[in-house]
Design an enzyme around this catalytic site. Structure first.
Site, PDB file in Angstrom:
ATOM      1  N   SER A 103      17.025  72.961   5.151  1.00 14.14           N
ATOM      2  CA  SER A 103      16.081  74.019   4.853  1.00 14.14           C
ATOM      3  C   SER A 103      15.817  74.739   6.164  1.00 14.14           C
ATOM      4  CB  SER A 103      14.790  73.416   4.297  1.00 14.14           C
ATOM      5  OG  SER A 103      13.943  74.435   3.839  1.00 14.14           O
ATOM      6  N   GLU A 104      16.044  76.051   6.201  1.00 11.83           N
ATOM      7  CA  GLU A 104      16.085  76.738   7.501  1.00 11.83           C
ATOM      8  C   GLU A 104      14.729  76.823   8.186  1.00 11.83           C
ATOM      9  OE1 GLU A 104      17.219  78.056   4.613  1.00 11.83           O
ATOM     10  OE2 GLU A 104      16.753  80.188   4.464  1.00 11.83           O
ATOM     11  N   ASN A 105      13.657  76.472   7.490  1.00  9.09           N
ATOM     12  CA  ASN A 105      12.360  76.406   8.171  1.00  9.09           C
ATOM     13  C   ASN A 105      12.209  75.146   9.021  1.00  9.09           C
ATOM     14  OD1 ASN A 105      12.337  75.265   5.511  1.00  9.09           O
ATOM     15  ND2 ASN A 105      10.152  74.927   5.700  1.00  9.09           N
TER      16      ASN A 105
END
Lengths: 231, 215, 215, 231
Positions: free
Chosen positions: B44-46
């Site tokens: 998840s790119e966060n």
């Protein structure tokens, strides 16, 4: 030489109209709730805000929109906010959309003394317009510049008096790079610990980047999309 | 139904041991379809590698969300990191596969999936980074829009997310791959004829020998 | 004796609350002279902010060394980080002060301290990063070499570590500062005359009014 | 899908003459002792080694010098090694000296898909010769390029089976950036732990960067300069 302050209002005293403020958080997770509210209360105008998102209508950076304090927003995604749309369409609000990875890297670069770097992200898109293009090993890249702000607002989980910080889970997100990119970095935390209580191997942000630390109470931590296994 | 066919085909792109980024929206649904005996790490790119299932009600944690801002959990072996590190991972080619939604795909592998002119601009989020960074880009989308017009085009009419970035396109009608040689029809979905695909595809494409034989 | 005078003057550059990098060799000795009531964090560019004293024999840890490869300790409030982060800290201007040794300093603030042509090249280590990155650069060195020749020169004869990077030079004879206006003599060390400094300095410099009055 | 290997010899099986290998460590602290010894035993030649230092005469990368396996060395400081001097002066060994911060950043860039960046480090010195110069906000910078290696050798303290890593104290140094910059990253550790035993907030290197993990025994951890409070 403790960096601890007790008043959020005092912490932002020196912020004036027209300042550039870099703000941590992703969506509403890991946002510096209390510093944003203090800034809303202070009412300074014409701010340039650099943050991945712009909150929602009545929370986070949305509070500054509501109060018409933002002149320019630099962000990667602003789709959760109707006020944003209104102010953008009416021309009150200037917007620079930056790919999320480019935004993170531009903040890291700003904090690390790197004025510019090359990336493939955005090549062949509107993002590349007007930017320097360069080829390395047969692939085309564009040049992106570092960002430094007058102030940085950071939310961490724990801090010690020197400003060493630890974040919790995905509330970390942009906060560590934001912390490096402010000329003055203000940090709010849920818990203050004594010097030496944080394991030096596990500190996420060194206190070298931090000017002031504040402890917030009763964090609201709103959830944008509550999803559960049973839903 | 149509969606289910796309998702079932898409999950076959995931191999045991891969690190995968699933885009917001339809691609997120693929997570539940990954075989249980596979060891796959979802990014998840966060700032999370190793997304787990959605939480039980009493597990919900506002400090633990995915890139779609949904509350999630982290599985054993997960790690948290900051946004610069997350995109270093993506842009440095360390994510094996990204499965993303699309609005239009062109015959040379251009992707448009972030902006419709005239409508409010929401922003590209991490999409432009993912298409340039992940080792393999699979796009899943409907073959035609609600007016029956092909979304698989000679040239994208919408602003691009990336140029020549798509490796594989999966629709409810067919599967295509994109190489230096151009766009190639690899598979027909169940019950779909080559003629139907031809009639609903604006892009020019070659046809894989395996399909020629069946047709 | 000569060295002691230099070090005693150098430590006065350190203010309470600063983060400071002390170069390898003579500058490292300054650590022990910092007033006890100061809260100063010393940085070691191999990845430590908050160097403590040398370890007791039973505390020695091969995983805990400084940039000079000496075994050290970490004080309360210290943090460990990787080399990229360490130099991000340095190059991003987050270190308040670096005190470095020198071979030559020129009148426009150039520093040479890493290489003597004809001798084996050892490498610049982190010196070129420090001179460009730290907010303030103080150089400490002998005023003349063993042949009596001035090391404070019009132009450096040795390969540079950095151009116009020195803010302050401390020798056993004098203290100089470097500004846009050029090189200025700020202080005479105890028992040193203006004439002696003039005769042993190749560089051209102006003289601070406070010294003119004393002289 | 465990990444665990038991034989160091097997781990380096695919390394051939002429390979570029990036090696973690600072001085002799945090060096991948066992991988280096395996490489010495294998005897492959004409290697390009990227590492901050080159060991000492009879330990660390000095073992590869002794065995004449290194063709080119990219480092920031090589002053602890007499063999190095001999081979350099005789022309057997090619050397590229890179400022330490530039070396660390070039490795990070290589691992992060950034082909090049600008830095003030080295401006006006021999390091700047032949490099592109560019001005940003009135200050001059030079362009430096990212480094990617065929292999990366990393030493960590603990790993799990996925290759998540934790380092200890200043033995961390270059290892995290080295881990990101190898096409194939091999890691040796002192302790293997079960999946889920490392706190996900405290992992220094995500397993996404790691191809193989090996456990070494009896780490020698030589000390270059033993200094004590009583000395």
């Amino acid at each position: 030489m403790s960096k601890l302050l007790t008043s959020f209002d005092n912490a932002i005293e020196r912020i004036e109209d027209g300042a550039t403020i870099i703000v941590g958080g992703f969506g509403l997770s890991g946002i510096p709730e209390k510093l944003i509210i203090a800034l809303r209360n202070k009412g300074v105008k014409d701010l340039t805000i650099v943050s991945n998102n712009c909150g929602v209508d009545d929370w986070g950076l949305g509070l500054l929109l509501e109060n018409k304090q933002i002149k320019k927003m630099i962000a990667s995604y602003v789709g959760e906010n109707k006020l944003f749309e209104q102010q953008f369409l009416s021309g009150e609000l200037e917007v620079e959309l930056v790919p999320q990875g480019t935004l993170a890297e531009r903040l890291r670069a700003g904090g690390a003394g790197i004025p510019a770097f090359y990336t493939a992200t955005g090549v062949g898109t509107e993002v590349a317009k007007g930017k320097e293009h360069k080829e390395f090993d047969g692939r085309t890249y564009i040049m992106e510049k570092g960002i430094v702000g007058d102030f940085a607002f950071v939310k961490a989980w724990k801090a010690d008096h020197f400003g060493n910080l630890v974040y919790r889970k995905t509330a970390r997100n942009f906060n560590p790079v934001v912390a490096t990119a402010g000329k003055v970095t203000l940090v709010e935390v849920e818990e203050l610990v004594g010097i030496g209580e944080l394991d030096p191997d596990d500190i996420h942000t060194s206190g070298v980047y931090v000017q002031k630390v504040l402890v917030g109470n009763d964090y609201e931590k709103r959830i944008e999309k509550l999803t559960t296994a049973n839903a | 139904m149509k969606r289910q066919q796309i998702l079932e085909r898409a999950v076959k792109e995931i191999q045991d041991g891969m690190c995968v980024n699933l885009g917001i929206g339809m691609p997120t649904l693929i997570a539940n379809m990954i075989p249980n005996d596979f060891n796959v790490m979802l990014q998840s790119e966060n700032g999370l590698l190793g997304i787990g299932p959605y939480p039980q009600k009493d597990e919900v944690d506002p400090d633990l969300i995915n890139a779609g801002k949904e509350t999630v959990t982290a599985k054993a072996g997960a790690s948290f990191f900051d946004s610069a590190e997350s995109f270093a991972m993506i842009r440095g080619g360390h994510i094996d596969l990204a499965i993303l939604g699309g609005m239009e795909v062109s015959e040379n592998g251009d992707l448009a999936n972030w902006m419709i002119p005239g409508k409010m601009v929401k922003g590209m989020g991490g999409a432009m980074d993912l298409v340039q960074g992940a080792k393999r880009i699979v796009v899943i989308m409907d073959h035609v829009n609600k007016h029956g017009e092909s979304k698989v085009k000679k040239n994208c009419s919408l602003p691009l997310t990336g140029e020549k970035v798509v490796h594989c396109l999966i629709t409810e009608l067919a599967v295509f791959q994109f190489t230096e040689a151009g766009m190639e029809l690899l598979e027909l979905q169940n019950g779909v004829t080559l003629d139907e695909v031809k009639s609903k595809t604006e892009a020019e494409f070659t046809i894989s020998p395996s399909i020629e034989i069946r047709a």
